[in-house]
Design a protein around this motif. Structure first.
Motif, PDB file in Angstrom:
ATOM      1  N   HIS A 118       0.807  -1.218   0.000  1.00 48.83           N
ATOM      2  CA  HIS A 118       0.000   0.000   0.000  1.00 48.83           C
ATOM      3  C   HIS A 118       0.843   1.272   0.000  1.00 48.83           C
ATOM      4  N   ASP A 119       2.113   1.203   0.386  1.00 49.95           N
ATOM      5  CA  ASP A 119       2.924   2.428   0.388  1.00 49.95           C
ATOM      6  C   ASP A 119       3.319   2.862  -1.019  1.00 49.95           C
ATOM      7  N   LYS A 120       2.980   2.055  -2.018  1.00 48.85           N
ATOM      8  CA  LYS A 120       3.221   2.443  -3.418  1.00 48.85           C
ATOM      9  C   LYS A 120       1.933   2.910  -4.106  1.00 48.85           C
ATOM     10  N   LEU A 121       0.859   3.066  -3.353  1.00 49.43           N
ATOM     11  CA  LEU A 121      -0.447   3.353  -3.949  1.00 49.43           C
ATOM     12  C   LEU A 121      -0.438   4.620  -4.787  1.00 49.43           C
ATOM     13  N   VAL A 122       0.134   5.695  -4.256  1.00 51.31           N
ATOM     14  CA  VAL A 122       0.089   6.968  -4.987  1.00 51.31           C
ATOM     15  C   VAL A 122       0.815   6.860  -6.325  1.00 51.31           C
ATOM     16  N   TYR A 123       1.884   6.077  -6.366  1.00 51.50           N
ATOM     17  CA  TYR A 123       2.641   5.928  -7.608  1.00 51.50           C
ATOM     18  C   TYR A 123       1.871   5.084  -8.620  1.00 51.50           C
ATOM     19  N   MET A 124       1.209   4.045  -8.141  1.00 55.12           N
ATOM     20  CA  MET A 124       0.447   3.194  -9.042  1.00 55.12           C
ATOM     21  C   MET A 124      -0.771   3.939  -9.593  1.00 55.12           C
ATOM     22  N   LEU A 125      -1.366   4.796  -8.774  1.00 54.74           N
ATOM     23  CA  LEU A 125      -2.464   5.623  -9.276  1.00 54.74           C
ATOM     24  C   LEU A 125      -1.970   6.563 -10.375  1.00 54.74           C
ATOM     25  N   GLY A 126      -0.798   7.143 -10.168  1.00 58.35           N
ATOM     26  CA  GLY A 126      -0.219   8.003 -11.199  1.00 58.35           C
ATOM     27  C   GLY A 126       0.035   7.249 -12.480  1.00 58.35           C
ATOM     28  N   MET A 127       0.513   6.009 -12.362  1.00 57.49           N
ATOM     29  CA  MET A 127       0.767   5.190 -13.538  1.00 57.49           C
ATOM     30  C   MET A 127      -0.544   4.868 -14.267  1.00 57.49           C
ATOM     31  N   TYR A 128      -1.564   4.493 -13.516  1.00 57.84           N
ATOM     32  CA  TYR A 128      -2.860   4.161 -14.110  1.00 57.84           C
ATOM     33  C   TYR A 128      -3.426   5.367 -14.844  1.00 57.84           C
ATOM     34  N   GLU A 129      -3.399   6.529 -14.201  1.00 60.63           N
ATOM     35  CA  GLU A 129      -3.978   7.730 -14.803  1.00 60.63           C
ATOM     36  C   GLU A 129      -3.183   8.185 -16.023  1.00 60.63           C
ATOM     37  N   ALA A 130      -1.857   8.072 -15.955  1.00 57.00           N
ATOM     38  CA  ALA A 130      -1.038   8.471 -17.099  1.00 57.00           C
ATOM     39  C   ALA A 130      -1.368   7.625 -18.323  1.00 57.00           C
ATOM     40  N   LEU A 131      -1.506   6.315 -18.114  1.00 56.55           N
ATOM     41  CA  LEU A 131      -1.811   5.427 -19.239  1.00 56.55           C
ATOM     42  C   LEU A 131      -3.231   5.659 -19.748  1.00 56.55           C
ATOM     43  N   SER A 132      -4.181   5.869 -18.820  1.00 54.47           N
ATOM     44  CA  SER A 132      -5.569   6.127 -19.236  1.00 54.47           C
ATOM     45  C   SER A 132      -5.670   7.403 -20.052  1.00 54.47           C
ATOM     46  N   ASP A 133      -4.962   8.442 -19.591  1.00 54.65           N
ATOM     47  CA  ASP A 133      -5.034   9.732 -20.284  1.00 54.65           C
ATOM     48  C   ASP A 133      -4.340   9.695 -21.645  1.00 54.65           C
ATOM     49  N   ALA A 134      -3.226   8.955 -21.720  1.00 53.40           N
ATOM     50  CA  ALA A 134      -2.455   8.923 -22.972  1.00 53.40           C
ATOM     51  C   ALA A 134      -3.068   7.986 -24.005  1.00 53.40           C
ATOM     52  N   ALA A 135      -3.837   6.995 -23.558  1.00 54.58           N
ATOM     53  CA  ALA A 135      -4.343   5.958 -24.474  1.00 54.58           C
ATOM     54  C   ALA A 135      -5.115   6.515 -25.671  1.00 54.58           C
ATOM     55  N   PRO A 136      -6.059   7.449 -25.482  1.00 54.57           N
ATOM     56  CA  PRO A 136      -6.792   7.934 -26.662  1.00 54.57           C
ATOM     57  C   PRO A 136      -5.893   8.546 -27.727  1.00 54.57           C
ATOM     58  N   ASN A 137      -4.913   9.352 -27.306  1.00 52.35           N
ATOM     59  CA  ASN A 137      -3.996   9.950 -28.279  1.00 52.35           C
ATOM     60  C   ASN A 137      -3.145   8.893 -28.965  1.00 52.35           C
ATOM     61  N   LEU A 138      -2.696   7.912 -28.204  1.00 55.93           N
ATOM     62  CA  LEU A 138      -1.863   6.871 -28.789  1.00 55.93           C
ATOM     63  C   LEU A 138      -2.659   6.039 -29.796  1.00 55.93           C
ATOM     64  N   LEU A 139      -3.896   5.716 -29.449  1.00 52.27           N
ATOM     65  CA  LEU A 139      -4.695   4.862 -30.324  1.00 52.27           C
ATOM     66  C   LEU A 139      -5.139   5.577 -31.592  1.00 52.27           C
ATOM     67  N   LEU A 140      -5.132   6.921 -31.584  1.00 51.62           N
ATOM     68  CA  LEU A 140      -5.480   7.664 -32.791  1.00 51.62           C
ATOM     69  C   LEU A 140      -4.531   7.357 -33.940  1.00 51.62           C
ATOM     70  N   LEU A 141      -3.332   6.936 -33.619  1.00 51.37           N
ATOM     71  CA  LEU A 141      -2.338   6.664 -34.655  1.00 51.37           C
ATOM     72  C   LEU A 141      -2.588   5.338 -35.355  1.00 51.37           C
ATOM     73  N   PHE A 142      -3.328   4.452 -34.713  1.00 45.18           N
ATOM     74  CA  PHE A 142      -3.439   3.088 -35.216  1.00 45.18           C
ATOM     75  C   PHE A 142      -4.784   2.845 -35.874  1.00 45.18           C
ATOM     76  N   SER A 143      -4.818   1.767 -36.639  1.00 46.12           N
ATOM     77  CA  SER A 143      -6.067   1.326 -37.253  1.00 46.12           C
ATOM     78  C   SER A 143      -5.975  -0.181 -37.467  1.00 46.12           C
ATOM     79  N   GLY A 144      -7.125  -0.783 -37.695  1.00 47.36           N
ATOM     80  CA  GLY A 144      -7.156  -2.201 -38.015  1.00 47.36           C
ATOM     81  C   GLY A 144      -6.585  -3.086 -36.925  1.00 47.36           C
ATOM     82  N   ALA A 145      -5.840  -4.103 -37.360  1.00 48.19           N
ATOM     83  CA  ALA A 145      -5.312  -5.098 -36.426  1.00 48.19           C
ATOM     84  C   ALA A 145      -4.323  -4.498 -35.443  1.00 48.19           C
ATOM     85  N   ARG A 146      -3.531  -3.522 -35.917  1.00 49.62           N
ATOM     86  CA  ARG A 146      -2.562  -2.900 -35.016  1.00 49.62           C
ATOM     87  C   ARG A 146      -3.263  -2.152 -33.887  1.00 49.62           C
TER      88      ARG A 146
END
Length: 583
Positions: free
Chosen positions: A295-323
């Motif tokens: 539990h002492d790593k909770l704040v860091y894991m939350l930051g990691m989760y939020e960073a990936l959630s926020d970045a995902a839409p922009n990252l996925l805009l680059l891809f199409s189809g199977a990729r």
């Protein structure tokens, strides 16, 4: 002497070369110089897209022209056709080599941010339950040095300005991330690869294409893994992911803004290839931390989760189809694993509060208990990530109409209050008065911390705060009644049968001085609570003292004694550094 050109040699007839064969031989010679020792020459262009060997480019063009003209009809010239085919292969290989050499992306505007992020200290790790040393350091420095959990702005957290600007996203339009000269070379290369019918060979090379804009930031993670703590690596990963999520959007826009040419039909495929490679590296790093459940790593894991959630839409805009499907599934898999780990961590936080040992030392004089400080630090951190935790904890936390996190925090605060009012109050104070003072200190601290953090106040609600304010008032009243009521009662009890008034006054003064000296050493850090307690004690003691002197005017001038008494009470609750003053 050698045989003359076009004459028989050694009894064999040598057919004269055609013009096409002469052109092929000349181009072959230029290409073979590179084929025999690839990389030894300067190439057609250097990394900065400057011409360094126009003759070699002319040889490539000559081979492609011959291939298009088909000057060697079969079957008589099958040997020449094979040589031409080999020359075309060499020419296209040369183009692929040039493609991998040229620098299309300009990372120099990011150099300052990369350097600062690489060299930045990991700073004070503000954990959910920090150690005493970390609490002291955090107080002295004003907070975390690294805000990669996303809960603080760069200016307030000590994040380098260059990094903060990239995270805020306002500067990307001002950064020239594309080298126009490099894009021009890509057009030249694509033109020739399409003419040669080798577009697929060019596409296969995209995955190995250099991209300093992304690679510079990824290099930080490789250094961090070998030299930094887990917390530091997670924070750097979070920051890098946020930046890359914004960078790919800027890169795509700037590449599409370049002049049209032969490479335009490859642009999206090219971006997908270089982005996919880097995104998968990021995800692989994240996957390595999904098994952490402390539990002492909770704040860091939350930051990691939020960073990936926020970045995902922009990252996925680059891809199409199977990729796109592949990357999307991988991102979702990592988010699910992170969410599962976060649920376990949150459960550990609640368990720590509920199961806290009563033997933890309290502040001097029954002040704010470390458990209250740790729990409120935890609640503040959780509240900053309310939206994320409501999503993660849906169906896994106590039901509450205000959301899953509100229910969990209410449960956590209830456990904290049970601990404070039960074993901890008994362990920290051996009498009713000091116990009520201990509880008043802690309730006041909790209320102030909740009020200072608006997100915490909204999470707990106005009704919760009103109940605690009422409870605080009762603790203040109970403390005054328990600790000072008996002292005032010495003066209020009828004199009959108790001796002379002077003796009663001396008894009062002795009891008052003892209480005053004891209570002056008790610490009440909150100025408002300290003032309220002093006022309540004064209202309990001074009127009784004045009334007694009025009944017995021979004992002295009441005004002078009353002023001394009130002044003496103004020294209460200053802590161990305060010295008691005798009347």
């Amino acid at each position: 002497m050698g045989a003359a050109v076009g004459k028989p040699a050694f009894g064999f007839a040598v057919a004269p070369r055609t013009q096409a064969e002469e052109r092929l031989a000349s181009a072959e010679h230029a290409l073979l110089q590179w084929t025999r020792s690839p990389g030894a020459d300067a190439g057609i262009w250097d990394a900065e897209a400057n011409y360094t060997n126009r003759g070699l480019l002319a040889a490539v063009d000559e081979v492609l022209l011959l291939a298009e003209a088909r000057p060697f009809p079969l079957p008589a010239a099958s040997s020449a056709r094979r040589r031409l085919d080999d020359a075309v292969g060499a020419a296209t290989a040369r183009m692929v080599e040039e493609f991998l050499r040229v620098r299309v992306w300009n990372a120099s505007p990011l150099r300052g941010a990369v350097d600062r992020l690489s060299l930045a200290s990991s700073g004070v790790s503000l954990l959910v339950f920090p150690s005493a040393g970390e609490r002291a350091s955090s107080a002295s420095t004003g907070g975390e040095l690294d805000a990669s959990d996303g809960s603080r702005s760069g200016a307030s957290s000590g994040v380098p300005d260059e990094v903060a600007a990239l995270l805020d996203g306002e500067c990307w339009d001002e950064l020239d991330l594309v080298r126009p000269a490099g894009v021009a070379v890509l057009h030249e290369i694509a033109l020739r690869m399409v003419r040669a019918g080798c577009a697929m060979e060019l596409s296969r090379a995209f995955v190995n294409a250099p991209c300093d804009v992304l690679d510079w930031f990824l290099s930080i993670l490789r250094v961090e893994c070998s030299q930094r703590t887990t917390e530091s690596v997670i924070k750097r990963w979070t920051t890098v992911t946020k930046i890359i999520g914004k960078a790919v959007v800027a890169m795509r826009g700037q590449l599409h803004a370049q002049n049209p040419g032969a490479f335009d039909s490859f642009r999206d495929e090219y971006l997908v290839a270089i982005a996919e490679n880097r995104v998968l590296i990021l995800l692989e790093f994240a996957n390595g931390f999904t098994t952490i459940t402390s539990h002492d790593k909770l704040v860091y894991m939350l930051g990691m989760y939020e960073a990936l959630s926020d970045a995902a839409p922009n990252l996925l805009l680059l891809f199409s189809g199977a990729r796109k499907e592949l990357v999307s599934e991988r991102i979702q898999d990592i988010l699910t694993k992170l969410a599962d780990a976060i649920k376990i961590m949150v459960g550990g936080v609640v368990a720590k509060v509920h199961g806290h040992s009563p033997h933890t030392p309290s502040a001097a004089g029954g002040g704010v208990h470390p458990l209250a400080r740790d729990a409120m630090t935890c609640v503040e951190l959780l509240a900053r990530h309310r939206t994320t935790l409501d999503l993660i904890l849906a169906g896994a936390a106590a039901a509450d109409e205000r959301g899953p996190l509100a229910g969990l925090v209410s449960e956590l605060m209830a456990g904290l209050e049970r601990s404070l009012q039960g074993k901890l109050a008994v362990a920290c104070a051996d009498a009713a008065g000091p116990r009520h003072l201990f509880l008043a200190n802690n309730v006041s601290f909790i209320l102030n911390r909740a009020a200072d953090a608006g997100d915490v106040a909204s999470l707990l609600g106005a009704a919760w705060a009103a109940v605690r304010r009422s409870r605080l008032e009762r603790h203040v009243a109970s403390y005054v009644e328990s600790s000072w009521g008996p002292i005032a009662a010495v003066l209020e009890t009828p004199v009959c049968g108790r001796g002379k008034p002077a003796k009663i006054l001396a008894e009062f003064k002795a009891a008052f001085t003892k209480a005053r000296d004891s209570e002056a050493c008790r610490e009440v850090a909150d100025p408002k609570l300290r003032a309220a307690l002093r006022n309540a004690v004064t209202e309990m003691v001074v009127p009784a003292y004045c009334a007694f002197l009025q009944k017995h005017p021979r004992l002295g001038e009441s005004v002078r004694y009353t002023d001394d008494l009130a002044e003496s009470l103004s020294e209460l609750f200053e802590g161990e550094a305060a010295g008691g003053r005798k009347m």
